[in-house]
Design a protein around this motif. Structure first.
Motif, PDB file in Angstrom:
ATOM      1  N   PRO A 200       0.817  -1.222   0.000  1.00 35.16           N
ATOM      2  CA  PRO A 200       0.000   0.000   0.000  1.00 35.16           C
ATOM      3  C   PRO A 200       0.851   1.272   0.000  1.00 35.16           C
ATOM      4  O   PRO A 200       1.783   1.423   0.796  1.00 35.16           O
ATOM      5  CB  PRO A 200      -0.806  -0.129   1.298  1.00 35.16           C
ATOM      6  CG  PRO A 200      -0.887  -1.587   1.546  1.00 35.16           C
ATOM      7  CD  PRO A 200       0.424  -2.144   1.077  1.00 35.16           C
ATOM      8  N   TYR A 201       0.496   2.174  -0.910  1.00 37.35           N
ATOM      9  CA  TYR A 201       1.129   3.494  -1.015  1.00 37.35           C
ATOM     10  C   TYR A 201       0.004   4.517  -0.987  1.00 37.35           C
ATOM     11  O   TYR A 201      -1.002   4.362  -1.685  1.00 37.35           O
ATOM     12  CB  TYR A 201       1.919   3.599  -2.313  1.00 37.35           C
ATOM     13  CG  TYR A 201       2.606   4.916  -2.536  1.00 37.35           C
ATOM     14  CD1 TYR A 201       3.826   5.199  -1.918  1.00 37.35           C
ATOM     15  CD2 TYR A 201       2.056   5.886  -3.372  1.00 37.35           C
ATOM     16  CE1 TYR A 201       4.478   6.406  -2.138  1.00 37.35           C
ATOM     17  CE2 TYR A 201       2.698   7.091  -3.597  1.00 37.35           C
ATOM     18  CZ  TYR A 201       3.907   7.353  -2.974  1.00 37.35           C
ATOM     19  OH  TYR A 201       4.543   8.558  -3.186  1.00 37.35           O
ATOM     20  N   PRO A 202       0.137   5.583  -0.206  1.00 31.13           N
ATOM     21  CA  PRO A 202      -1.014   6.464   0.017  1.00 31.13           C
ATOM     22  C   PRO A 202      -1.219   7.491  -1.094  1.00 31.13           C
ATOM     23  O   PRO A 202      -0.271   8.067  -1.616  1.00 31.13           O
ATOM     24  CB  PRO A 202      -0.642   7.178   1.325  1.00 31.13           C
ATOM     25  CG  PRO A 202       0.847   7.270   1.264  1.00 31.13           C
ATOM     26  CD  PRO A 202       1.310   6.000   0.594  1.00 31.13           C
ATOM     27  N   GLN A 203      -2.459   7.724  -1.409  1.00 34.27           N
ATOM     28  CA  GLN A 203      -2.816   8.856  -2.264  1.00 34.27           C
ATOM     29  C   GLN A 203      -3.589   9.920  -1.485  1.00 34.27           C
ATOM     30  O   GLN A 203      -3.788  11.020  -1.985  1.00 34.27           O
ATOM     31  CB  GLN A 203      -3.625   8.389  -3.470  1.00 34.27           C
ATOM     32  CG  GLN A 203      -2.820   7.600  -4.472  1.00 34.27           C
ATOM     33  CD  GLN A 203      -1.576   8.333  -4.937  1.00 34.27           C
ATOM     34  OE1 GLN A 203      -1.566   9.551  -5.087  1.00 34.27           O
ATOM     35  NE2 GLN A 203      -0.500   7.596  -5.165  1.00 34.27           N
ATOM     36  N   GLU A 204      -4.027   9.600  -0.279  1.00 36.16           N
ATOM     37  CA  GLU A 204      -4.651  10.593   0.594  1.00 36.16           C
ATOM     38  C   GLU A 204      -3.608  11.208   1.533  1.00 36.16           C
ATOM     39  O   GLU A 204      -3.528  12.427   1.665  1.00 36.16           O
ATOM     40  CB  GLU A 204      -5.780   9.944   1.407  1.00 36.16           C
ATOM     41  CG  GLU A 204      -7.004   9.567   0.588  1.00 36.16           C
ATOM     42  CD  GLU A 204      -7.910  10.757   0.302  1.00 36.16           C
ATOM     43  OE1 GLU A 204      -7.831  11.764   1.022  1.00 36.16           O
ATOM     44  OE2 GLU A 204      -8.710  10.648  -0.653  1.00 36.16           O
ATOM     45  N   VAL A 205      -2.817  10.367   2.191  1.00 32.88           N
ATOM     46  CA  VAL A 205      -1.764  10.867   3.079  1.00 32.88           C
ATOM     47  C   VAL A 205      -0.519  11.092   2.221  1.00 32.88           C
ATOM     48  O   VAL A 205       0.523  10.459   2.369  1.00 32.88           O
ATOM     49  CB  VAL A 205      -1.496   9.899   4.241  1.00 32.88           C
ATOM     50  CG1 VAL A 205      -0.595  10.554   5.291  1.00 32.88           C
ATOM     51  CG2 VAL A 205      -2.802   9.490   4.895  1.00 32.88           C
ATOM     52  N   ASN A 206      -0.659  12.027   1.304  1.00 33.83           N
ATOM     53  CA  ASN A 206       0.328  12.287   0.250  1.00 33.83           C
ATOM     54  C   ASN A 206       0.283  13.784  -0.024  1.00 33.83           C
ATOM     55  O   ASN A 206      -0.785  14.343  -0.309  1.00 33.83           O
ATOM     56  CB  ASN A 206      -0.052  11.479  -0.990  1.00 33.83           C
ATOM     57  CG  ASN A 206       0.952  11.594  -2.118  1.00 33.83           C
ATOM     58  OD1 ASN A 206       1.544  12.645  -2.339  1.00 33.83           O
ATOM     59  ND2 ASN A 206       1.128  10.512  -2.862  1.00 33.83           N
ATOM     60  N   ASP A 207       1.412  14.445   0.078  1.00 42.72           N
ATOM     61  CA  ASP A 207       1.388  15.908   0.015  1.00 42.72           C
ATOM     62  C   ASP A 207       1.047  16.470  -1.358  1.00 42.72           C
ATOM     63  O   ASP A 207       0.501  17.573  -1.448  1.00 42.72           O
ATOM     64  CB  ASP A 207       2.707  16.503   0.538  1.00 42.72           C
ATOM     65  CG  ASP A 207       3.942  15.950  -0.146  1.00 42.72           C
ATOM     66  OD1 ASP A 207       3.821  15.197  -1.123  1.00 42.72           O
ATOM     67  OD2 ASP A 207       5.058  16.260   0.329  1.00 42.72           O
ATOM     68  N   ILE A 208       1.312  15.746  -2.431  1.00 46.78           N
ATOM     69  CA  ILE A 208       0.958  16.290  -3.754  1.00 46.78           C
ATOM     70  C   ILE A 208      -0.559  16.391  -3.929  1.00 46.78           C
ATOM     71  O   ILE A 208      -1.082  17.470  -4.237  1.00 46.78           O
ATOM     72  CB  ILE A 208       1.614  15.497  -4.900  1.00 46.78           C
ATOM     73  CG1 ILE A 208       3.093  15.893  -5.019  1.00 46.78           C
ATOM     74  CG2 ILE A 208       0.905  15.770  -6.226  1.00 46.78           C
ATOM     75  CD1 ILE A 208       3.785  15.348  -6.235  1.00 46.78           C
ATOM     76  N   PRO A 209      -1.335  15.291  -3.762  1.00 50.43           N
ATOM     77  CA  PRO A 209      -2.790  15.448  -3.906  1.00 50.43           C
ATOM     78  C   PRO A 209      -3.389  16.435  -2.912  1.00 50.43           C
ATOM     79  O   PRO A 209      -4.329  17.169  -3.247  1.00 50.43           O
ATOM     80  CB  PRO A 209      -3.320  14.027  -3.675  1.00 50.43           C
ATOM     81  CG  PRO A 209      -2.182  13.134  -3.993  1.00 50.43           C
ATOM     82  CD  PRO A 209      -0.961  13.877  -3.558  1.00 50.43           C
ATOM     83  N   GLN A 210      -2.864  16.470  -1.683  1.00 54.69           N
ATOM     84  CA  GLN A 210      -3.469  17.317  -0.668  1.00 54.69           C
ATOM     85  C   GLN A 210      -3.056  18.782  -0.802  1.00 54.69           C
ATOM     86  O   GLN A 210      -3.904  19.679  -0.814  1.00 54.69           O
ATOM     87  CB  GLN A 210      -3.092  16.800   0.735  1.00 54.69           C
ATOM     88  CG  GLN A 210      -3.662  15.435   1.069  1.00 54.69           C
ATOM     89  CD  GLN A 210      -5.178  15.452   1.231  1.00 54.69           C
ATOM     90  OE1 GLN A 210      -5.834  16.483   1.143  1.00 54.69           O
ATOM     91  NE2 GLN A 210      -5.752  14.279   1.458  1.00 54.69           N
ATOM     92  N   ILE A 211      -1.754  19.030  -0.915  1.00 54.53           N
ATOM     93  CA  ILE A 211      -1.267  20.413  -0.909  1.00 54.53           C
ATOM     94  C   ILE A 211      -1.306  21.021  -2.303  1.00 54.53           C
ATOM     95  O   ILE A 211      -1.826  22.124  -2.495  1.00 54.53           O
ATOM     96  CB  ILE A 211       0.158  20.476  -0.311  1.00 54.53           C
ATOM     97  CG1 ILE A 211       0.106  20.076   1.172  1.00 54.53           C
ATOM     98  CG2 ILE A 211       0.757  21.868  -0.473  1.00 54.53           C
ATOM     99  CD1 ILE A 211       1.469  19.931   1.825  1.00 54.53           C
ATOM    100  N   ALA A 212      -0.769  20.304  -3.295  1.00 55.78           N
ATOM    101  CA  ALA A 212      -0.770  20.836  -4.656  1.00 55.78           C
ATOM    102  C   ALA A 212      -2.135  20.689  -5.315  1.00 55.78           C
ATOM    103  O   ALA A 212      -2.533  21.535  -6.121  1.00 55.78           O
ATOM    104  CB  ALA A 212       0.300  20.139  -5.494  1.00 55.78           C
TER     105      ALA A 212
END
Length: 296
Positions: A200-212
């Motif tokens: 598992p690799y996160p797409q929610e706990v991930n700064d690109i989707p969240q911040i950018a």
């Protein structure tokens, strides 16, 4: 009506799966992934601080370059201070552009994970022969720099073709990180009776989707990390889980965001006696050591 399927794995509901534990009887495995990326100047893809203009796009190129020159070093200091392991997800171009940064991760004992050649390109748009060549080129560069082949792979921009898992398994990879459909590792079927583990690799706990992407602040992103950790620690009492945190130095290496990231890191570090602080490669090796059929 029959929908098209990838046929890589079967639907296995979380409830009712076989139970197992991580080393030392821990139930929650936590890893941090620092993406080390280099971009082509004046062409190609790249995350944007502001809507890009015509090339050369100085604003966005320089912003991303800040991560390698400054932000990543701030982050290494923060992880060193708390004795936290990391996985460095490395574009092979980094060995020529910023070899000191890769060497610093190596000196820490961090796992070096394959992350393509550069995040200025996507591998999934290539034909099979060209994609195989991209994987081979990146793998060879990492193996030469580390004196061992990488065990895991994350495609630039999470980009896959229909044969990417097959090509990775044929190239000797043990695991891939691109699929975010589960909180436990899952085996993928590959051609030639091979298989590869999806960690598992996160797409929610991930700064690109969240911040950018969603434009949230560093404080809110740190809250997401803390809330994800607290809830998964509770949920893991029922079954073993994996929590990843995906980071990019040009985002959370900025001092105003770094301050909040440190808060989240301290929160997790306080619970180190209850969790397995690890790397995705160690997770994959542990899963491979379990009896057949335990991991879906």
């Amino acid at each position: 009506m029959e929908l098209r399927t990838h046929d890589r794995y079967d639907y296995v509901p979380l409830r009712g799966r076989a139970d197992y534990t991580w080393p030392a009887g821990r139930r929650l495995a936590v890893y941090f992934a620092l993406n080390l990326e280099h971009f082509s100047y004046g062409e190609g893809l790249g995350a944007e601080l502001a809507p890009g203009g015509p090339h050369p796009d100085i604003l966005n190129y320089a912003w991303r370059d800040y991560g390698n020159r400054v932000g990543a070093w701030y982050m290494l200091d923060a992880f060193d201070a708390l004795r936290l392991p990391m996985a460095a997800l490395v574009n092979s171009a980094m060995y020529d552009y910023a070899p000191e940064l890769v060497a610093a991760c190596r000196a820490r004992g961090d796992e070096i994970v394959g992350h393509g050649r550069t995040n200025a390109e996507r591998q999934g748009v290539l034909g099979e022969a060209d994609e195989r060549a991209l994987i081979a080129e990146a793998t060879s560069r990492l193996a030469g720099g580390e004196h061992r082949a990488p065990e895991g792979w994350l495609g630039p921009w999470i980009s896959h073709s229909h044969v990417t898992p097959d090509l990775l398994a044929e190239a000797g990879y043990r695991y891939l990180l691109d699929w975010c459909m589960d909180d436990q590792p899952v085996w993928f079927r590959c051609r030639g009776d091979k298989r590869i583990l999806a960690v598992p690799y996160p797409q929610e706990v991930n700064d690109i989707p969240q911040i950018a992407g969603r434009k949230i602040g560093g404080d809110a992103f740190a809250d997401i990390i803390v809330d994800q950790f607290d809830e998964m620690l509770e949920l893991s009492q029922e079954r073993p889980l994996v929590m990843g945190v995906a980071l990019h130095a040009y985002l959370v290496g900025q001092p105003h965001r770094l301050r909040h990231l440190k808060r989240a890191l301290r929160h997790i570090a306080k619970h180190r006696d209850r969790i397995w602080l690890t790397t995705p490669g160690a997770i994959a090796r542990h899963c491979q050591s379990l009896p057949a059929g335990i991991v879906p």
